[in-house]
Write an enzyme that holds these catalytic residues in place. Structure first.
Site, PDB file in Angstrom:
ATOM      1  N   HIS A   1      39.805  -8.962 -52.929  1.00 46.18           N
ATOM      2  CA  HIS A   1      41.005  -9.274 -52.162  1.00 46.18           C
ATOM      3  C   HIS A   1      41.230 -10.778 -52.170  1.00 46.18           C
ATOM      4  CE1 HIS A   1      43.018 -10.149 -48.127  1.00 46.18           C
ATOM      5  NE2 HIS A   1      43.945  -9.552 -48.857  1.00 46.18           N
ATOM      6  N   SER A   2      42.447 -11.209 -52.472  1.00 44.62           N
ATOM      7  CA  SER A   2      42.810 -12.615 -52.418  1.00 44.62           C
ATOM      8  C   SER A   2      41.887 -13.448 -53.315  1.00 44.62           C
ATOM      9  CB  SER A   2      42.775 -13.092 -50.957  1.00 44.62           C
ATOM     10  OG  SER A   2      43.295 -14.388 -50.821  1.00 44.62           O
ATOM     11  N   LEU A   3      41.218 -14.464 -52.747  1.00 47.54           N
ATOM     12  CA  LEU A   3      40.319 -15.294 -53.538  1.00 47.54           C
ATOM     13  C   LEU A   3      39.182 -14.476 -54.137  1.00 47.54           C
ATOM     14  CD1 LEU A   3      39.484 -18.120 -54.509  1.00 47.54           C
ATOM     15  CD2 LEU A   3      38.227 -18.387 -52.357  1.00 47.54           C
TER      16      LEU A   3
ATOM     17  N   SER B   1      39.392 -11.691 -55.553  1.00 49.81           N
ATOM     18  CA  SER B   1      39.817 -11.151 -56.850  1.00 49.81           C
ATOM     19  C   SER B   1      39.704 -12.206 -57.940  1.00 49.81           C
ATOM     20  CB  SER B   1      41.260 -10.644 -56.753  1.00 49.81           C
ATOM     21  OG  SER B   1      42.158 -11.712 -56.487  1.00 49.81           O
TER      22      SER B   1
ATOM     23  N   PHE C   1      43.504  -6.946 -55.074  1.00 47.38           N
ATOM     24  CA  PHE C   1      44.427  -6.776 -53.956  1.00 47.38           C
ATOM     25  C   PHE C   1      45.012  -8.140 -53.582  1.00 47.38           C
ATOM     26  CE2 PHE C   1      41.874  -2.971 -52.044  1.00 47.38           C
ATOM     27  CZ  PHE C   1      42.244  -2.203 -53.127  1.00 47.38           C
TER      28      PHE C   1
END
Length: 757
Positions: free
Chosen positions: A380-382, A384, A552
């Site tokens: 998720h976010s960083l 990923s 995500f």
């Protein structure tokens, strides 16, 4: 008669002051003027309004023979200052009860909740297996109470419940009711009849200036057995695990607007997945084809903050005192982005993520030796971006050995160890290295963990490793900690020291990642990895090959662009991972697309993720309907105007096309517009109509990569208002969970079922 409550909010563990038989045979004394008499008076004159009408009607019902109460096991969950008791599944409760009744002095440990927790039956404690978390209390529950301010029934302590059960057994056996049971701590329990049992708090339990005497003696409803309370007890999770998913969080310690940890968010995602399995793979479950998907959280934030690196203390010394809460949020959350772009802390982050995934993988295999399924990873976010860089630098059988430039031998220079440390200003570590017989040649083979074992701090370790990597390797091999296969390398153009000499260069004419020369030459590619511009660090290897990577709300596309990359070659794919999905909410301010970097010449809409109930959201359907209606109206109006103009102007035949030609031309022009509308709307089933054939490359085995969620109706009114919430919505999105399940079980050959509307 002061009374104290136990830690969990119920009465403290105590026994009646008199024998139960005597208490039940002794009638209630007449109330006097003493405090005890006032309590008795309040008890004996309890208002019928304090109990339900149903219970009052059953007061004179015929009693049934005594049957021992069936216990059920609960565990305590604390959130901030709130505490709640949740039931184990029926299967887990039966296992705990069986272990509790086993005779022996040895400790009994029972694996519960999909073997994610272990319960020490004698200690009555529940311990997490895969992550760090404080143990929680476990209780064998038989009696429950509910006060006016309680939202649900709370279990009594086991000792208190035993006293109530003994008194209840005597009352049923002798058919003696309307007697009271006094406890040393001041609580009074009245057994009016088998279905009406009340507890009264003693006077003085609360502060006199807070509550009135009538409030102090307000009774609690008491229930016997879990069957008589309103609580949802799960049946239990399937033993068979079909797939294991590791989930990596983004910046900061909290993952959603409720400031919950990655552990809590993954628990909710797992629950949503279980519910969707029951609704969309029901027949497969009944046939035994489907078990469950396990999700495990990967926490890396704690390894970067706190006492692990000391960076929080260093940052705090330079932080301004004003707007302290906002600055604390920045230091604890947003700084993670800068840490990842720092070679020093980027290494710490990547090492933590990889080692934690490998640790969870090994532990899961130990506890599930029968597991033979595949693995996937979610970021998720960083998180990923971390996984993207990690997967890019994995090695398979065709990958070149770490630290070796293809076709060229890496010669050591003539510096001594002492000269090297002196150059770096680290002479104080010379004796430490010499004590272990470390010279320059062996130092070049050392990893960060090796230097850490020698007691060398983090900063000096990074200086040593960076110096060795830059000075001891050929100029063309300095840029990458891990060199990919020859067809993955590129030729950086912003520095003269960017490639091996022509005799050893094996880079193909067309590289996998294309980068144009920077006009300002602001980026020194010597410090970036060969391929996609990552910070030059040692990328660890995962102990397995992931099947699919799900991103995500991912900023991967933005980071690749600012690193100087223009497009991703169609032939590029992760060395050890075949699948890649970029999932985002349309209003997520952090999310960026990937497909335009692969297919830049085609304006391709992202794939719309179907609603988990198999339809489009109502406001999106209405929006599409209005779009089609406007196109149809435009079609009719243009056709009518063209016909009228032809009849009035009476122009020559060659001046305007015939009506049939005009309609065919108009239809031809409108066909792409209709196609766009049809492509944007999924059918009633989970399958979407085929889009125009576009070569999407090998990053996801030729399939689409960008998938967009459907916004909720309330979100469509104000995109900016729900921007932050959109970035944190993925953990609770059933549509996202269903997309993961469908990809997993499609690869297993299990049929997808659309639930009935």
């Amino acid at each position: 008669m002061s009374s104290s409550q136990g830690e969990e909010g119920g009465p403290s563990e105590s026994t009646p002051t008199e024998d139960n038989q005597d208490l039940l045979e002794k009638p209630a004394e007449a109330p006097g003027n003493t405090a005890e008499g006032q309590v008795s008076a309040a008890v004996d004159e309890a208002s019928p309004s304090s109990v339900s009408s149903f219970e009052m009607l059953d007061m004179d019902s015929t009693t049934t023979p005594y049957q021992e109460v069936r216990p059920h096991w609960f565990y305590c969950r604390r959130a901030d200052d709130n505490m709640s008791w949740l039931p184990f599944s029926r299967e887990d409760s039966d296992k705990l009860e069986k272990a509790c009744n086993t005779v022996g002095d040895e400790e009994m440990v029972v694996a519960v909740e999909g073997e994610r927790f272990d319960v020490n039956v004698k200690e009555r404690m529940r311990y997490p297996v895969y992550w760090e978390q404080a143990p929680t209390e476990v209780r064998r529950c038989t009696w429950f109470y509910k006060g006016d301010k309680d939202t649900r029934m709370m279990p009594y302590s086991e000792e208190f419940s035993k006293s109530l059960e003994d008194a209840y057994m005597i009352a049923v056996t002798l058919d003696e009711w309307k007697r009271k049971l006094d406890f040393p701590t001041g609580e009074t329990v009245i057994l009016h009849n088998p279905k009406l049992i009340m507890e009264y708090q003693p006077i003085g339990l609360q502060d006199d200036w807070v509550s009135s005497p009538s409030e102090q003696t307000r009774p609690r409803t008491v229930k016997r057995g879990v069957d008589n309370i309103s609580v949802e007890i799960p049946d239990g999770e399937p033993h068979k695990v079909d797939h294991l998913v590791f989930m990596v969080h983004g910046i900061g310690p909290a993952c959603d607007l409720r400031f919950r940890s990655i552990i809590q968010c993954v628990n909710d995602f797992r629950s949503a997945s279980m519910s969707l399995l029951a609704s969309h793979y029901k027949r497969a479950q009944q046939k035994g084809q489907v078990g469950r998907v396990e999700y495990l959280p990967v926490n890396w934030h704690s390894a970067l903050h706190g006492d692990a690196t000391g960076v929080d203390e260093d940052i705090q010394r330079i932080t301004l005192p004003s707007i302290s809460r906002l600055r604390h949020f920045t230091n604890d959350t947003l700084l993670d982005l800068f840490f990842y772009n720092s070679p020093t802390y980027c290494q710490t982050i990547v090492d933590t993520v990889a080692s934690e995934i490998n640790r969870l993988h090994s532990l899961f295999k130990q506890r599930h030796p029968e597991f033979h399924g595949a693995f996937s990873i979610v970021g998720h976010s960083l998180g990923s971006l971390i996984l993207f860089d990690l997967l890019t630098n994995q090695r398979n059988g065709s990958t070149v050995r770490e630290g070796v430039c293809p076709g060229a031998s890496c010669h050591l220079n003539c510096n001594t160890l002492e000269q090297t440390l002196s150059t770096l200003g680290l002479q104080q570590y010379l004796e430490t290295l010499q004590a272990e017989s470390v010279d320059l040649e062996s130092l070049a083979l050392c990893k960060d963990s090796d230097l850490k074992d020698l007691g060398i701090p983090l900063g000096p370790r990074k200086k040593i490793l960076s110096y060795v990597r830059k000075k001891w390797l050929p100029e063309g091999c300095r840029t990458g900690a891990v060199h990919q296969a020859p067809d993955f390398q590129i030729t950086p153009q912003a520095t003269s020291e960017s490639s091996c000499d022509a005799s050893s260069e094996r880079t193909p004419p067309e590289s996998q990642f294309h980068r144009t020369q920077s006009i300002t030459s602001a980026v020194d590619y010597e410090y970036f990895d060969v391929g996609i511009g990552q910070v030059s660090i040692d990328y660890p290897q995962l102990a397995f090959h992931p099947q699919t990577f799900f991103a995500f709300g991912s900023p991967i596309g933005m980071f690749l662009t600012v690193r100087g990359l223009k497009r991703i070659n169609l032939n590029y794919k992760f060395p050890t991972c075949k699948g890649f999905y970029n999932i985002y909410h349309p209003f997520d301010p952090v999310a960026y697309r990937i497909e335009p970097m692969i297919v830049s010449e085609v304006d391709l809409e992202p794939m719309l993720i179907p609603h988990h109930k198999g339809r489009k959201r109502m406001h999106l359907e209405l929006k599409d309907s209005f779009t089609r209606m406007s196109i149809d109206l435009k079609n009719n109006v243009l056709g009518s105007l063209r016909t009228a103009w032809q009849s009035i102007a009476k122009l020559p035949v060659a001046a305007l096309p015939s009506l049939e030609e005009g309609e065919s031309t108009l239809k031809t022009n409108l066909q792409p517009m209709h196609a766009v509308c049809e492509e944007a709307e999924p059918s009633a089933s989970a399958e979407q109509p085929e889009q125009p054939a576009v070569a999407m490359g090998m990053l996801n085995e030729g399939r689409r990569i960008d998938y967009v969620l459907q916004e909720k109706p309330i979100e469509s009114f104000n995109e900016y208002l729900f921007a932050i919430q959109s970035h944190l919505c993925y953990w609770e999105s059933e549509d996202t969970a269903l997309l993961l399940l469908k990809d997993i079980y499609d690869k297993l050959g299990v049929a997808f079922e659309q639930p009935q509307q």
